[in-house]
Every structure is written in structure tokens, then in C-alpha cells.
Design an enzyme around this catalytic site. Structure first.
Site, mmCIF file in Angstrom:
data_model
loop_
_atom_site.group_PDB
_atom_site.id
_atom_site.type_symbol
_atom_site.label_atom_id
_atom_site.label_comp_id
_atom_site.label_asym_id
_atom_site.label_seq_id
_atom_site.Cartn_x
_atom_site.Cartn_y
_atom_site.Cartn_z
ATOM 1 N N ASP A 1 -81.573 -29.972 61.715
ATOM 2 C CA ASP A 1 -81.196 -28.483 61.273
ATOM 3 C C ASP A 1 -79.623 -28.319 61.510
ATOM 4 O O ASP A 1 -78.935 -28.807 62.583
ATOM 5 C CB ASP A 1 -81.743 -27.860 62.430
ATOM 6 C CG ASP A 1 -81.511 -26.301 62.531
ATOM 7 O OD1 ASP A 1 -81.385 -25.829 61.407
ATOM 8 O OD2 ASP A 1 -81.720 -25.566 63.494
ATOM 9 N N HIS B 1 -66.283 -26.957 45.257
ATOM 10 C CA HIS B 1 -64.816 -26.775 45.036
ATOM 11 C C HIS B 1 -64.249 -25.989 46.307
ATOM 12 O O HIS B 1 -64.977 -25.149 46.854
ATOM 13 C CB HIS B 1 -64.667 -25.901 43.556
ATOM 14 C CG HIS B 1 -64.756 -24.398 43.701
ATOM 15 N ND1 HIS B 1 -63.767 -23.521 44.013
ATOM 16 C CD2 HIS B 1 -65.861 -23.633 43.297
ATOM 17 C CE1 HIS B 1 -64.289 -22.055 43.888
ATOM 18 N NE2 HIS B 1 -65.703 -22.335 43.453
ATOM 19 N N GLU C 1 -60.931 -25.512 40.379
ATOM 20 C CA GLU C 1 -62.021 -25.142 39.743
ATOM 21 C C GLU C 1 -62.060 -23.888 39.114
ATOM 22 O O GLU C 1 -62.460 -23.688 37.977
ATOM 23 C CB GLU C 1 -63.397 -25.167 40.671
ATOM 24 C CG GLU C 1 -64.628 -24.887 40.126
ATOM 25 C CD GLU C 1 -65.096 -23.260 40.083
ATOM 26 O OE1 GLU C 1 -66.280 -23.091 39.826
ATOM 27 O OE2 GLU C 1 -64.418 -22.535 40.769
ATOM 28 N N GLU C 2 -61.144 -22.811 39.923
ATOM 29 C CA GLU C 2 -61.088 -21.726 39.385
ATOM 30 C C GLU C 2 -60.356 -21.539 38.106
ATOM 31 O O GLU C 2 -60.359 -20.527 37.081
ATOM 32 C CB GLU C 2 -60.343 -20.800 40.399
ATOM 33 C CG GLU C 2 -61.251 -20.457 41.798
ATOM 34 C CD GLU C 2 -62.597 -19.449 41.456
ATOM 35 O OE1 GLU C 2 -62.680 -19.234 40.283
ATOM 36 O OE2 GLU C 2 -63.340 -19.421 42.493
ATOM 37 N N ASP D 1 -72.121 -23.915 45.381
ATOM 38 C CA ASP D 1 -70.869 -22.859 44.891
ATOM 39 C C ASP D 1 -71.330 -21.326 45.225
ATOM 40 O O ASP D 1 -72.337 -20.986 44.898
ATOM 41 C CB ASP D 1 -70.597 -22.953 43.502
ATOM 42 C CG ASP D 1 -69.113 -22.312 43.227
ATOM 43 O OD1 ASP D 1 -68.936 -21.808 44.065
ATOM 44 O OD2 ASP D 1 -68.749 -22.753 41.886
ATOM 45 N N HIS E 1 -63.975 -12.760 43.985
ATOM 46 C CA HIS E 1 -62.715 -12.796 43.240
ATOM 47 C C HIS E 1 -61.557 -11.702 43.981
ATOM 48 O O HIS E 1 -60.838 -11.446 43.238
ATOM 49 C CB HIS E 1 -62.405 -12.963 41.863
ATOM 50 C CG HIS E 1 -62.971 -14.256 41.411
ATOM 51 N ND1 HIS E 1 -62.930 -14.676 40.144
ATOM 52 C CD2 HIS E 1 -63.450 -15.547 41.897
ATOM 53 C CE1 HIS E 1 -63.584 -15.864 39.658
ATOM 54 N NE2 HIS E 1 -63.836 -16.477 41.025
ATOM 55 N N ASP F 1 -78.849 -25.706 55.451
ATOM 56 C CA ASP F 1 -80.083 -26.590 55.745
ATOM 57 C C ASP F 1 -80.798 -27.091 54.659
ATOM 58 O O ASP F 1 -81.344 -28.575 54.495
ATOM 59 C CB ASP F 1 -81.171 -25.870 56.613
ATOM 60 C CG ASP F 1 -81.161 -25.495 57.966
ATOM 61 O OD1 ASP F 1 -79.956 -26.155 58.616
ATOM 62 O OD2 ASP F 1 -81.360 -24.356 58.646
#
Length: 542
Positions: free
Chosen positions: A46, A128, A174-175, A203, A303, A322
């Protein structure tokens, strides 16, 4: 999460099923490579919500201290990466920072490997780490970064020994278009790519008014986007099974290239992952399915500067953390506490037909306590039998393997698998046996000999042909050198050319033909597919 384009309200909810961050996969119809025989699956721990949120607090502090963001090229990103690397180095991960350049700024990926596991079966989890320039990016995507970080730390705390090799990754830029993950995948050799058994991507796993989206590896949602690479359906099912076990409904979301699974699926690596929503608004039916309030945005701070630690749904974050642990423990497998190895010495030998050869089978306890091991052999050729003395040993002890070849055993070279079946695990070794068989070409009417080099061929008898004046059986036997692969073809004159009417093309040196034919002109063609040496051809005519 990278924005593809601004969506209209009517299109947004449809896009949500295709949005998010996912994994890339290995095989289309089968699960990623199974854990080795004897591996078990330990119960996943957990994951502490408080510990995951503590990481979010640290990412918020870093953003606050560095102009309010953790974007590519900004000091807040590198400080976030340094924080994660320090946490992992302290508990025994092998970490490395991979740098790249984009828009004139240096970007970074952090790769962390947990020692152990099969290096040819790598299971990855990634997220990311960068934010947009306008905010700290706590849900997008400190949430996924913190989730996989805490799971990695729990791997170390529990001393988890998975069957597969675990690798965690935090991507830069990534953005700006999946730049960091693209750089990582493109830097891998074809061999390194083939070792990645599956990739899980996480993500935005704590969106307010969250939906529970799982990347649709088999395209079962019917949107027509197509399934992920082979193995993706299995990665999806593992996550869906977990959410079903806690009574949380899920919905498939497509691989639309919007997050860091994209570079992985592009090269055929199996993928999966979760996502809780970005742009869009819930219908009442979706609110009834996932909870929350109809009409509210999934993430009103997407954003934006308000994407802070206040912009997190604790239930979604806890459940997804989890789920990450469940996936890594389940797909990664778990090595048994006790294990052993099997070896043969020597690992090759030869035997004449009618005789025997022996080798020693050595077992060794490689982890934990010794266990009883039953020995067996598979892949025995015709005419060869195997016996072990003793047939059961305690790991750490040895046995003698005797291979006996009958008088009529055919010539050839064979790989025999020696298997040790323990009470908890299984081990194997390979013994290469060469049998020097007796010629089966005696007793036929005619005999011819010749010598060939690999790739060469000869016509028999004597470069010419023979005539059969009646219908009946044409019988031939080719005895070639041990360890070669010679083939035999029977040809008949059809009035304008020689046509093949029968053949024997096994992988070994010796061949036999028995053909029922009408009267006419016949010949044999002997071909050395591999190996060189002298042969004997025996043949009888009707």
C-alpha cells in the site's frame, strides 16, 4: 501533459478518451514475456498517500523558489530532477542523467535502474517531470512523477526482488513535444529496445473531479484508434483488474500520441498507464460513473498558475499510486526466496552408436536455502536414452548423466535440455550431443560414393542416370559425414528436362527415399547443404 490543440466544449469530452499518458508495448496478441519458471507474484504494498504528497510539497517548494515553474530550461526543472536522484541514490538505485538540447536549452532525463532481475526483460514506469512555463505543474505532472518515485522507494524499502528488471524514468521537455522521451528511445540500440518488455506511463494522476482512464491497449472502446503494440492489452488488463478490485470503474483512453508513451509505441514496445483528465467537462452519465459533479472541469487549472498542491484530488492520487505499485509488482513478477542454478560439465560430447557417454550435472544454491531438485532430460534424438544417478539431488550437489545410443541410432548433433525441477524454482542447462551412427545404406542393390564441399552437388550414378523398365519402388539411402547436412533428390526425365519426383531434406547428414514410380529414366542428386566430406549412396531399382 502536452496540449495538442485547444478543444471546443463539445469535442473535449470525446478527446478525453484519447488523452493522457500511456505506455508502449511489446506483442500484439500475447502478454509481455512471462516471468521465468518458478517466479511468483508478491502482493504489492500500500503506497502512502502522505509520502506521495510530501514529494508534491517539495516540487511546489522548488517551483516557488525558481520563478513559479519547473519548465524545460528553467532551474526549477533541474532542481526537481536533483531531488529525485538524491532520493533514489540514497536507497541503492543505479541512476544516470541523460542530457539533450532543445530550443537552445539543455534538457535532462533521469533513468533509475533497480539492481537485479532479468536484464533481457525490462519493465519500465515513466512520467514527465517538466511543467509548462506558466505554473508549477503539480498535477501536470508532479503527480505522476511523485507516484512513480514513491513506488520506486517502496521497492527499495521492501527489498523487492522482481523477476524482471525494473527501470523508472523521469522525462524532460514533454510539454514541448515529448522531446526527452523521444531522445531516450532514439538513443537505444535495437538490442536495447528489444529488452524492454513493457512501458507504463503516468501523467496527471490526481486531477480534480477525476475520471479513471486506463490506456486502451486492445482498442476495446471501439473508437478505431487501433490497439497498442503487442502486449499492451495485458498491461491494460492488470490496471483494470486493480481498479475493479477496489470498486472503481474505469474507461479506456486511446494512444493518441499526447504523452510519453508515444515514442515507445512507435518502435513497437508494449505500453499502458493511467490518466485522470485534463481539458473537457463531465456529462451527468460520466459523473455518475466516476463520481464528482457534472459540468465541472476535470482540471480547471490545467496548464495554469493555479496548478499547485491545492489542485489535487487525494482519492485519485492515492488510488493511482497504489495502481502503479500493483502493476509493477504484478507484471514484474517476484523471485522466489530460494533459488538454484544448473550446469553440465563438460557441456558437449560424442557417442558411437551402441555406446554411451557421461557428463556431470552440477546444481548450486544461488539464493536462500537449498531445495530438492528432480533431474530430467528433453530433446533426446531417436535411439538415445538418458539416466541420472541420482535422479534427485539437493541443490549444491551433483549427479551423473549417462546418454546411451542404440546400435541403430542415426547420426547427428542434438541439443539436449537438462532440467532441474525444484520445490520452488526450475533451472536448465544445455548439453550438445553428437551421435556417430552406423550406416543404414547396406543391403541395397547398388552403391556409389563421392566427396562434396558445402554448397556443392553431384549426380549419381556416376554423373549419369539409370533406366527402369518397369513400375515399382525406387529405394535409396544417403550416409553423409557426421555433423553435416546433406540432402537427397530423386529426379526423372520427362522428355525435355529432369524433374524432381521425390526428396529427403532433413537437417541431419543421412537421408532415405522410397518412391513408387513408373518405368523411365532416373537419377539421384546429392547436395551438401552445409558441411563437407565423403558420402555413400545406396539405391535399389524396380
Amino acid at each position: 501533459m502536452r496540449r495538442l490543440r485547444r478543444l471546443t466544449a463539445s469535442a473535449a469530452i470525446l478527446a478525453l478518451t484519447a488523452a493522457g499518458a500511456a505506455l508502449a508495448g511489446g506483442s500484439a496478441t500475447a502478454a509481455p514475456t512471462a516471468a521465468r519458471s518458478g517466479a511468483a507474484t508478491a502482493a504489492a504494498p500500500d503506497i502512502s498517500l502522505a509520502d506521495v504528497k510530501a514529494h508534491l510539497t517539495e516540487f511546489q517548494r522548488i517551483a516557488d523558489a525558481n520563478g513559479g515553474s519547473r519548465a524545460h530550461g528553467e532551474p526549477g526543472f533541474r532542481a526537481s530532477l536533483d531531488y529525485i536522484q538524491g532520493e533514489l541514490d540514497a536507497v541503492g538505485f543505479q541512476t544516470r542523467v541523460q542530457s539533450f538540447t532543445y530550443f537552445g536549452e539543455t534538457g535532462y532525463n533521469l533513468i533509475a535502474d533497480w539492481p537485479g532481475g532479468d536484464p533481457d526483460q525490462v519493465l519500465m514506469a515513466g512520467a514527465h517531470l517538466d511543467s509548462v512555463g506558466s505554473g508549477p505543474g503539480i498535477n501536470d505532472n508532479a503527480s505522476g512523477s511523485a507516484g512513480i518515485l514513491e513506488v520506486a522507494l517502496e521497492v527499495a524499502r521492501t527489498g523487492h526482488q522482481p523477476d524482471k528488471h525494473l527501470r523508472f524514468a523521469w522525462w524532460g521537455a514533454e510539454e514541448l513535444g515529448l522531446v526527452g522521451s523521444e531522445y531516450y528511445v532514439d538513443s537505444l540500440s535495437s538490442t536495447e529496445r528489444s529488452r524492454i518488455d513493457g512501458y507504463y506511463n503516468f501523467d496527471m494522476i490526481g486531477s480534480p473531479n477525476a475520471g479513471y482512464f486506463v490506456y486502451d491497449g486492445d482498442d476495446s472502446d471501439g473508437t478505431g484508434s487501433g490497439p497498442g503494440p503487442a502486449g499492451s492489452a495485458h498491461l491494460e488488463q492488470v490496471l483494470e483488474d486493480y481498479f475493479a478490485s477496489i470498486g472503481v470503474p474505469t474507461r479506456g483512453t486511446d494512444f493518441n500520441g499526447r504523452s510519453d508513451y508515444g515514442p515507445f509505441i512507435r518502435v513497437g514496445i508494449a505500453a499502458g498507464g493511467t490518466f485522470t483528465g485534463a481539458e473537457g467537462r463531465k456529462t451527468q452519465a460520466e459523473a455518475d460513473m466516476w463520481g464528482g459533479t457534472a459540468g465541472r472541469a476535470y482540471d480547471p487549472c490545467y496548464h495554469s498558475s493555479c496548478d499547485t498542491t491545492s489542485n489535487i484530488d487525494d482519492d485519485a492520487l492515492n488510488r493511482n499510486a497504489d495502481a502503479i505499485a500493483h502493476a509493477m509488482w504484478t507484471v514484474g513478477g517476484s523471485q522466489a526466496a530460494n533459488d538454484f542454478s544448473v550446469a553440465v560439465s563438460p557441456d558437449s560430447g560424442s557417442v558411437d552408436a551402441g555406446a554411451g557417454v557421461q557428463t556431470t550435472v552440477q546444481t548450486q544454491t544461488t539464493r536462500g536455502s537449498a531445495q530438492a531438485v528432480a533431474l530430467s532430460a528433453e530433446g533426446l534424438p531417436n535411439g538415445v536414452t538418458a539416466s541420472f544417478s541420482p535422479s534427485t539431488v539437493t541443490s549444491g550437489d551433483a549427479a551423473t548423466l549417462t546418454l546411451n545410443a542404440a546400435a541403430g541410432a542415426p547420426s547427428g548433433t542434438y541439443d539436449i535440455t537438462v532440467t532441474g525441477t525444484g520445490t520452488e524454482t526450475t533451472g536448465t542447462a544445455t548439453y550438445r550431443l553428437t551421435v556417430h551412427g552406423t550406416s543404414a545404406c547396406g543391403g541395397l542393390q547398388n552403391s556409389r560414393t563421392g566427396t562434396l564441399s558445402s554448397g556443392g552437388a553431384e549426380i549419381q550414378p556416376d554423373g549419369s542416370y539409370y533406366h527402369s523398365g518397369t513400375s515399382g519402388t525406387h529405394q535409396a539411402c544417403l550416409d553423409a559425414p557426421d555433423g553435416t547436412d546433406f540432402d537427397l533428390y530423386l529426379q526423372k526425365w520427362n522428355g525435355w528436362s529432369w524433374s524432381e519426383v521425390d526428396s529427403s531434406t532433413s537437417a541431419g547428414p543421412d537421408e532415405e527415399i522410397s518412391y513408387q514410380g513408373s518405368s523411365g529414366y532416373y537419377r539421384y542428386r546429392v547436395h551438401a547443404y552445409s558441411g563437407s566430406g565423403s558420402y555413400t549412396l545406396g539405391y535399389s531399382t524396380p
